[in-house]
Scaffold this motif. Structure first.
Motif, PDB file in Angstrom:
ATOM      1  N   MET A   4       0.958  -1.207   0.190  1.00  0.00           N
ATOM      2  CA  MET A   4      -0.296   0.036   0.302  1.00  0.00           C
ATOM      3  C   MET A   4       0.947   0.731  -0.534  1.00  0.00           C
ATOM      4  SD  MET A   4      -2.816  -0.957  -0.795  1.00  0.00           S
ATOM      5  CE  MET A   4      -3.527   0.556  -0.551  1.00  0.00           C
ATOM      6  N   GLU A   5       2.254   0.890   0.433  1.00  0.00           N
ATOM      7  CA  GLU A   5       3.256   2.746   0.643  1.00  0.00           C
ATOM      8  C   GLU A   5       3.592   2.826  -0.720  1.00  0.00           C
ATOM      9  OE1 GLU A   5       2.813   0.074   3.257  1.00  0.00           O
ATOM     10  OE2 GLU A   5       3.380   1.430   5.021  1.00  0.00           O
ATOM     11  N   GLU A   6       4.203   1.631  -1.152  1.00  0.00           N
ATOM     12  CA  GLU A   6       4.616   1.942  -3.174  1.00  0.00           C
ATOM     13  C   GLU A   6       3.179   2.335  -3.564  1.00  0.00           C
ATOM     14  OE1 GLU A   6       5.874  -2.294  -4.211  1.00  0.00           O
ATOM     15  OE2 GLU A   6       5.916  -1.614  -6.156  1.00  0.00           O
ATOM     16  N   LEU A   7       1.564   2.022  -3.314  1.00  0.00           N
ATOM     17  CA  LEU A   7       0.761   1.890  -4.473  1.00  0.00           C
ATOM     18  C   LEU A   7       0.763   3.380  -4.179  1.00  0.00           C
ATOM     19  CD1 LEU A   7      -1.468  -0.298  -4.278  1.00  0.00           C
ATOM     20  CD2 LEU A   7      -0.263   0.097  -5.727  1.00  0.00           C
ATOM     21  N   ALA A   8       1.243   4.236  -2.680  1.00  0.00           N
ATOM     22  CA  ALA A   8       0.142   5.524  -2.532  1.00  0.00           C
ATOM     23  C   ALA A   8       1.423   6.342  -2.729  1.00  0.00           C
ATOM     24  CB  ALA A   8       0.426   5.506  -0.675  1.00  0.00           C
ATOM     25  N   ARG A   9       2.863   5.888  -2.461  1.00  0.00           N
ATOM     26  CA  ARG A   9       3.471   6.795  -3.853  1.00  0.00           C
ATOM     27  C   ARG A   9       3.229   7.063  -4.914  1.00  0.00           C
ATOM     28  NH1 ARG A   9       7.273   3.644  -0.461  1.00  0.00           N
ATOM     29  NH2 ARG A   9       7.455   2.141  -2.183  1.00  0.00           N
ATOM     30  N   GLY A  10       2.746   5.875  -5.658  1.00  0.00           N
ATOM     31  CA  GLY A  10       2.319   5.750  -7.528  1.00  0.00           C
ATOM     32  C   GLY A  10       1.514   7.139  -7.290  1.00  0.00           C
ATOM     33  N   SER A  11       0.800   7.121  -6.570  1.00  0.00           N
ATOM     34  CA  SER A  11      -0.698   7.836  -7.084  1.00  0.00           C
ATOM     35  C   SER A  11      -0.405   9.016  -6.698  1.00  0.00           C
ATOM     36  CB  SER A  11      -1.883   6.872  -5.997  1.00  0.00           C
ATOM     37  OG  SER A  11      -2.139   5.520  -5.666  1.00  0.00           O
ATOM     38  N   CYS A  12       0.554   9.268  -5.420  1.00  0.00           N
ATOM     39  CA  CYS A  12       0.447  10.585  -5.211  1.00  0.00           C
ATOM     40  C   CYS A  12       1.406  11.475  -6.112  1.00  0.00           C
ATOM     41  CB  CYS A  12       1.729  10.726  -3.749  1.00  0.00           C
ATOM     42  SG  CYS A  12      -0.247  10.654  -2.363  1.00  0.00           S
ATOM     43  N   GLU A  13       2.103  10.596  -7.058  1.00  0.00           N
ATOM     44  CA  GLU A  13       2.677  11.400  -7.561  1.00  0.00           C
ATOM     45  C   GLU A  13       2.005  11.734  -9.029  1.00  0.00           C
ATOM     46  OE1 GLU A  13       6.118   9.084  -9.108  1.00  0.00           O
ATOM     47  OE2 GLU A  13       7.298   8.677  -7.443  1.00  0.00           O
ATOM     48  N   ARG A  14       0.503  10.188  -9.693  1.00  0.00           N
ATOM     49  CA  ARG A  14       0.022  10.951 -10.749  1.00  0.00           C
ATOM     50  C   ARG A  14      -1.063  11.462 -10.084  1.00  0.00           C
ATOM     51  NH1 ARG A  14       0.654   5.432 -10.308  1.00  0.00           N
ATOM     52  NH2 ARG A  14      -1.742   5.239  -9.438  1.00  0.00           N
ATOM     53  N   TRP A  15      -1.915  11.360  -9.290  1.00  0.00           N
ATOM     54  CA  TRP A  15      -2.754  12.841  -8.921  1.00  0.00           C
ATOM     55  C   TRP A  15      -2.116  14.033  -8.342  1.00  0.00           C
ATOM     56  CZ3 TRP A  15      -5.627   9.584  -4.310  1.00  0.00           C
ATOM     57  CH2 TRP A  15      -6.402   8.698  -4.558  1.00  0.00           C
ATOM     58  N   PHE A  16      -1.722  14.775  -7.710  1.00  0.00           N
ATOM     59  CA  PHE A  16      -1.005  15.720  -7.193  1.00  0.00           C
ATOM     60  C   PHE A  16      -0.020  16.064  -7.812  1.00  0.00           C
ATOM     61  CE2 PHE A  16      -2.025  13.563  -3.089  1.00  0.00           C
ATOM     62  CZ  PHE A  16      -3.673  14.194  -2.947  1.00  0.00           C
ATOM     63  N   PRO A  17      -0.503  17.755  -8.425  1.00  0.00           N
ATOM     64  CA  PRO A  17       0.633  18.747  -9.365  1.00  0.00           C
ATOM     65  C   PRO A  17       2.066  19.079  -8.467  1.00  0.00           C
ATOM     66  CG  PRO A  17      -1.647  19.874  -8.940  1.00  0.00           C
ATOM     67  CD  PRO A  17      -1.586  18.765  -8.090  1.00  0.00           C
ATOM     68  N   ARG A  18       2.400  18.818  -9.536  1.00  0.00           N
ATOM     69  CA  ARG A  18       4.451  18.335  -9.221  1.00  0.00           C
ATOM     70  C   ARG A  18       4.295  19.439  -7.874  1.00  0.00           C
ATOM     71  NH1 ARG A  18       8.520  17.615 -13.521  1.00  0.00           N
ATOM     72  NH2 ARG A  18       6.821  16.233 -13.027  1.00  0.00           N
ATOM     73  N   ALA A  19       4.065  20.836  -8.013  1.00  0.00           N
ATOM     74  CA  ALA A  19       4.377  21.743  -6.739  1.00  0.00           C
ATOM     75  C   ALA A  19       3.339  21.132  -5.787  1.00  0.00           C
ATOM     76  CB  ALA A  19       3.717  22.827  -7.629  1.00  0.00           C
ATOM     77  N   TYR A  20       2.139  20.711  -5.636  1.00  0.00           N
ATOM     78  CA  TYR A  20       1.232  20.382  -4.221  1.00  0.00           C
ATOM     79  C   TYR A  20       2.528  19.200  -3.509  1.00  0.00           C
ATOM     80  CZ  TYR A  20      -2.983  19.419  -2.025  1.00  0.00           C
ATOM     81  OH  TYR A  20      -3.789  19.024  -1.860  1.00  0.00           O
ATOM     82  N   VAL A  21       2.894  17.795  -4.317  1.00  0.00           N
ATOM     83  CA  VAL A  21       3.678  18.325  -3.454  1.00  0.00           C
ATOM     84  C   VAL A  21       5.093  17.979  -3.227  1.00  0.00           C
ATOM     85  CG1 VAL A  21       4.226  15.682  -4.086  1.00  0.00           C
ATOM     86  CG2 VAL A  21       2.552  15.442  -5.283  1.00  0.00           C
ATOM     87  N   LYS A  22       5.662  19.031  -3.868  1.00  0.00           N
ATOM     88  CA  LYS A  22       7.218  19.602  -2.871  1.00  0.00           C
ATOM     89  C   LYS A  22       6.969  20.223  -1.919  1.00  0.00           C
ATOM     90  CE  LYS A  22      10.873  21.932  -5.571  1.00  0.00           C
ATOM     91  NZ  LYS A  22      11.582  22.322  -6.143  1.00  0.00           N
ATOM     92  N   ALA A  23       5.516  20.900  -1.950  1.00  0.00           N
ATOM     93  CA  ALA A  23       5.765  21.907  -0.647  1.00  0.00           C
ATOM     94  C   ALA A  23       4.778  20.592   0.255  1.00  0.00           C
ATOM     95  CB  ALA A  23       3.923  22.836  -0.787  1.00  0.00           C
ATOM     96  N   GLY A  24       4.409  19.351   0.103  1.00  0.00           N
ATOM     97  CA  GLY A  24       4.267  18.466   0.841  1.00  0.00           C
ATOM     98  C   GLY A  24       3.126  18.134   1.281  1.00  0.00           C
ATOM     99  N   HIS A  25       1.554  18.802   0.434  1.00  0.00           N
ATOM    100  CA  HIS A  25       0.322  18.993   0.877  1.00  0.00           C
ATOM    101  C   HIS A  25      -0.696  18.276   0.487  1.00  0.00           C
ATOM    102  CE1 HIS A  25       0.815  23.426   1.541  1.00  0.00           C
ATOM    103  NE2 HIS A  25       0.893  24.001  -0.369  1.00  0.00           N
ATOM    104  N   HIS A  26       0.188  17.086   0.188  1.00  0.00           N
ATOM    105  CA  HIS A  26       0.020  15.767  -0.550  1.00  0.00           C
ATOM    106  C   HIS A  26       0.325  14.846   0.282  1.00  0.00           C
ATOM    107  CE1 HIS A  26       3.878  15.072  -0.871  1.00  0.00           C
ATOM    108  NE2 HIS A  26       3.563  14.173  -0.842  1.00  0.00           N
TER     109      HIS A  26
END
Ligand SMILES: O=C(O)CCC(=O)CC(=O)O
Length: 274
Positions: free
Chosen positions: A143-165
């Protein structure tokens, strides 16, 4: 906590807003739940009865053994709406929720007056991709592996970079693998190109320019199957815009509610002419 026991599954739902207002039903994405909609609820026009629910295998609903069929997910939404006496609703489905929306609109036109197909498709990814994700879900640490992949596909890069995901990453990690696998199997077996092209209902497609799961071309292609359907591209948003762009998303929904006259129409009435 409102629950309905449907025999083979117990569904958790929230029934909010104006009790006798025109219904708006919200169906969420894989691995999320009723909380997907938290940020947009206060931004919607007043006067609606807003019903959201956790799909089987999600949140506070029960998790029957996988796999699930799309037919079962559609039947769950149908039985919940019947239980609550809902008809002539605007049904907003995001991703897997959008597949449920398409299938339910075909099966029970009396329940749905207007459709919002958000970040979804008539068919999403391939059976091979879903088989791989199901196998991953069942492995330790999967589930951790899937969660990492999902967050990459789901959220804009800047959103992830800011840790909002991060809260969503943690939510996905904690998701029951059985529920994930069950719903992933339902998506894998679904191809709604033919049934959806038979729909004749006011429809809005919503896509996010940064959506790596259901890219804008897929949403547009699906929306274009329905004659007269509108399409909106939300720039800078990802797969789950109610999370990363609630203002834009609520404005888009509000515009469609206005355009369809949904707030001016009681269940059972014909929609006002425009
Ligand atoms: O995580 C993905 O890329 C696919 C998710 C998906 O298509 C189903 C959903 O979000 O409901």
């Amino acid at each position: 906590m409102p629950l309905v026991d449907l025999g083979d599954v117990t569904l958790h739902y929230l029934d909010e807003g104006a009790p006798s207002g025109p219904p708006l039903v919200l169906a969420h994405a894989l691995g999320t739940g009723t909380m997907l909609w938290d940020n947009i609820l206060p931004l919607l026009p007043p006067g609606l009865r807003v019903v959201r629910y956790d799909m089987r295998g999600h949140g506070r609903s029960s998790t029957p053994p996988a796999p699930y069929s799309m037919g079962a997910l559609i039947r769950d939404a149908e039985r919940l709406m019947d239980h609550l006496g809902l008809r002539d609703a605007m049904f907003v489905g995001l991703s897997i929720g959008g597949m449920v929306a398409q299938g339910l609109a075909v099966k029970r036109p009396d329940l749905i007056r207007a459709l919002v197909l958000s970040n979804t498709g008539a068919k999403i990814a391939t059976p091979e991709i879903w088989a791989e994700r199901i196998a991953t879900a069942r492995r330790p640490g999967g589930m951790e592996e899937l969660a990492r992949g999902s967050c990459e596909r789901w959220f804009p890069r800047a959103y992830v970079k800011a840790g909002h995901h991060q809260p969503w990453y943690e939510h996905l990690c904690a998701h029951d693998p059985e529920g994930f696998a069950g719903c992933a199997a339902a998506i894998s077996g679904t191809d709604f190109y033919t049934p959806t092209s038979g729909l004749r209902i006011p429809t809005l497609g919503i896509a996010g320019s940064e959506d790596g799961s259901t890219p804008p071309d897929l949403v547009r292609e699906t929306t274009d199957l329905i004659p007269g359907a509108q399409f909106r591209l939300l720039r800078g948003t990802g797969h789950v815009p109610p999370i990363d762009a609630p203002q834009d998303y609520a404005a888009c929904l509000g515009g469609f509610i206005d355009a369809t006259g949904h707030l001016r129409t009681a269940p059972g009435d014909s929609p006002p002419s425009r």
